[in-house]
Design a protein around this motif. Sequence first.
Motif, PDB file in Angstrom:
ATOM      1  N   ALA A 346      -6.516   1.540   3.713  1.00 20.05           N
ATOM      2  CA  ALA A 346      -5.238   1.074   4.370  1.00 20.05           C
ATOM      3  C   ALA A 346      -5.527   1.421   6.008  1.00 20.05           C
ATOM      4  O   ALA A 346      -4.737   0.621   6.740  1.00 20.05           O
ATOM      5  N   ARG A 350      -4.994  -1.362   8.933  1.00 14.76           N
ATOM      6  CA  ARG A 350      -4.127  -1.076  10.092  1.00 14.76           C
ATOM      7  C   ARG A 350      -5.138  -1.440  11.447  1.00 14.76           C
ATOM      8  O   ARG A 350      -4.307  -1.959  12.336  1.00 14.76           O
ATOM      9  N   TYR A 436      -0.242  -5.435   8.305  1.00 13.94           N
ATOM     10  CA  TYR A 436       0.486  -4.304   8.426  1.00 13.94           C
ATOM     11  C   TYR A 436       1.199  -4.092   6.845  1.00 13.94           C
ATOM     12  O   TYR A 436       1.080  -3.152   6.160  1.00 13.94           O
ATOM     13  N   THR A 437       1.616  -5.194   6.406  1.00 13.72           N
ATOM     14  CA  THR A 437       2.182  -5.328   5.133  1.00 13.72           C
ATOM     15  C   THR A 437       1.209  -4.902   3.817  1.00 13.72           C
ATOM     16  O   THR A 437       1.459  -4.304   3.188  1.00 13.72           O
ATOM     17  N   LYS A 440       0.317  -1.358   4.140  1.00 12.92           N
ATOM     18  CA  LYS A 440       1.440  -0.418   3.397  1.00 12.92           C
ATOM     19  C   LYS A 440       1.369  -0.724   1.996  1.00 12.92           C
ATOM     20  O   LYS A 440       1.617   0.320   1.223  1.00 12.92           O
ATOM     21  N   ARG A 441       1.048  -1.795   1.360  1.00 10.54           N
ATOM     22  CA  ARG A 441       0.769  -1.973  -0.072  1.00 10.54           C
ATOM     23  C   ARG A 441      -0.115  -1.223  -0.578  1.00 10.54           C
ATOM     24  O   ARG A 441      -0.143  -0.609  -1.588  1.00 10.54           O
ATOM     25  N   GLU A 444       0.783   2.422  -0.727  1.00  8.57           N
ATOM     26  CA  GLU A 444       1.764   2.768  -1.749  1.00  8.57           C
ATOM     27  C   GLU A 444       0.898   2.944  -2.984  1.00  8.57           C
ATOM     28  O   GLU A 444       1.124   3.666  -4.211  1.00  8.57           O
TER      29      GLU A 444
END
Length: 719
Positions: A346, A350, A436-437, A440-441, A444
């Motif tokens: 992640a 980013r 960015y998505t 985030k995934r 999660e």
Amino acid sequence: MDPKRELTSVDLAALVGELGTYEGAKVDKAYLYGDDLVRLKMRDFDRGRLELVLEVGETKRAHTVSPERVPDAPGRPPQFAMMLRNRLSGADFVGASQYEFDRILEFVFEREDGLTRIIVELFGQGNVAVTDGEYEVIDCLETVRLKSRTVVPGSRYEFPDTRTNPLTVSREAFEREMDDSDTDVVRTLATQLNFGGLYGEEVCTRAGVEKTMDIDDADEEVYERLYEAIERLALDVRNRNFDPRLYIEGGDEGDADGEANEGTDSNAGRVVDVTPFPLEEHAELAAEPYDTFLSALDDYFFRLELADEEEPDPTDQRPDFEAEVAKYERIIEQQEGAIEGFEEEADATRQKAELLYAEYGLVDDILSTVQEARRQDRPWDEIEQRFEEGRERDIEAAEAVVDVDGSEGVVTIELDGKRIDLVARDGLEQNADRLYTEAKRIAEKKEGALAAIEDTREDLEDAKRRRDRWEADDGDDDEDETADEDDDRDWLSEPSVPIRENEPWFDRFRWFHTSDGYLVIGGRNADQNEELVKKYLEPGDKVLHTQAHGGPVTVLKATDPSEASSSEIELPETSIEEAAQFAVSYSSVWKDGRYAGDVYAVDSGQVTKTPESGEYLEKGGFAIRGDRTYYDDTPVGVAVGIQCEPYTRVIGGPPSAVTDQAATVIELEPGRYAQADAAKRLYRQFRERFADESFVRKIASPDRIQHFMPPGGSRIAEE
């Protein structure tokens, strides 16, 4: 040694090659035994009847078996077996493959009405998923609903995230994996390179490298020998250069040269392992050779099942709690590794998005060039050629482009050493948002893994509780004598320190026990601050917080949550002062490089989550009603130590509290070393202090030490 009950990744890599010889066999019928064993009855036109078993319970295996050894067909077939029959009857076996180097096999069957894939997960809880040709799940033995992956009927089957494949790893990637480790060589091979324990040891033995050698002591020559041993093993697997062995413990030695007959039923010992080629790690065991790995597997598991049936009634024996505890600890270790991987992935994603904005003009120039060329109907080959010409003329934008994939409409660029795929039709902002998505995934997925690890920890604690109840009849006298002996032991000089682990309920928070024996817990983030106030704050407790912004909610517990709370308990002033030092040390005061800060303390009844009219409380915030007791200019101070009794673990907190509870401590003060770097320095010092270095590696890794360190930079106080 305990018999092997699960096939390894190396076993599966060898297995799929031999299964390929059965391509073209037709499926007659499918059976399901219990809830974890699938049997496929097939016909091979050259060999006749063929039986394939797939078991994913306590025993995890996939191989052919002799027809005379298959169990009798069960009664009325359950729905899963009927579904298999409907989809597979008359289908041709297309082939089997291993997913990456994971313990996952995929069997493909073809019929006029389409493909059917059977995906067998031989890890964790085990699973069999049946999908169509597009990987849509038709049915599965176990549903999986994690943020990291989902396996449920009607959804697309999701494979676990891939890990390093040691059989195809490049020399450069091999060295990176080794350099990133902070443990010994064999553990690095077992975990970072995904060999598992047995084959990690085998690689070391074949390479002539000491298994317990610390990775920091491994030089270029060691790396060379290890990599050559890996390449030789990989070559044997790729070329199917197999010479299978079934190993027996307690049998006659000297059979490794092939003197025994295949399939020999020996009563001289018990089967403990089966491998596709002889292992130097098993040189002391009696061995039986086989012509094929499939026949060796068939015989091994048949004889293992016979041995299990002959075992005495387990109710008369002590259950193997250690094996169960070790299994859950191993799962937790794997889950923690996955969580760390999600965090790193992640962060890397980013960083790519941030690089796009940092090089806004350059990236926008590249995308604009491609988009303008496509509007003019220029082919992708011509666009790629233009970038190549630009590189020859030293044009900065062209030099950043490393690949153009017209089939996908993707341009790959390299910024600051990182490769980034850009969707050519989108603008810079859309590409950055996509990254960015994705970050985030991935984050999660980490949350899903955290939830899974909590379940595993509950299973671990249950196993430990059952073990403790079983051993309760041993009496307390021995325990008292052991405690007296432990008080007098020089743990640093002990050649072997026994590991006695305990994972208390508060371990995920910041915590320490005061010198008076009271528990202090603090939140690591806003969510934990919220949880402490809502769930764990009880009458009699003290709440402490720094005047500085960004401090943890700190609770000095008067009683354990399992005990009746009481406001009658008078907490010692020494404990309150230590809790105050804890609160200021793990706040922004330390992070800012300051050596003291102001702290206030209130009773639990003064804390509320209900704000005054017109006010708003953020997550993790709270309101105070009434007077506060201030502890001005409270000095920061943190010591990290290793405790050896009653449990073996890392502890940390105010020096006055930690010093008497640990076998050895290192005091810290604000400094210039990043948290991770400082943790490695502490780890090296602890290893030097203990005669049993392996003990430190097992219970005090840099990650575990970092768990007890303040945010921001630190240095060892005596340096």
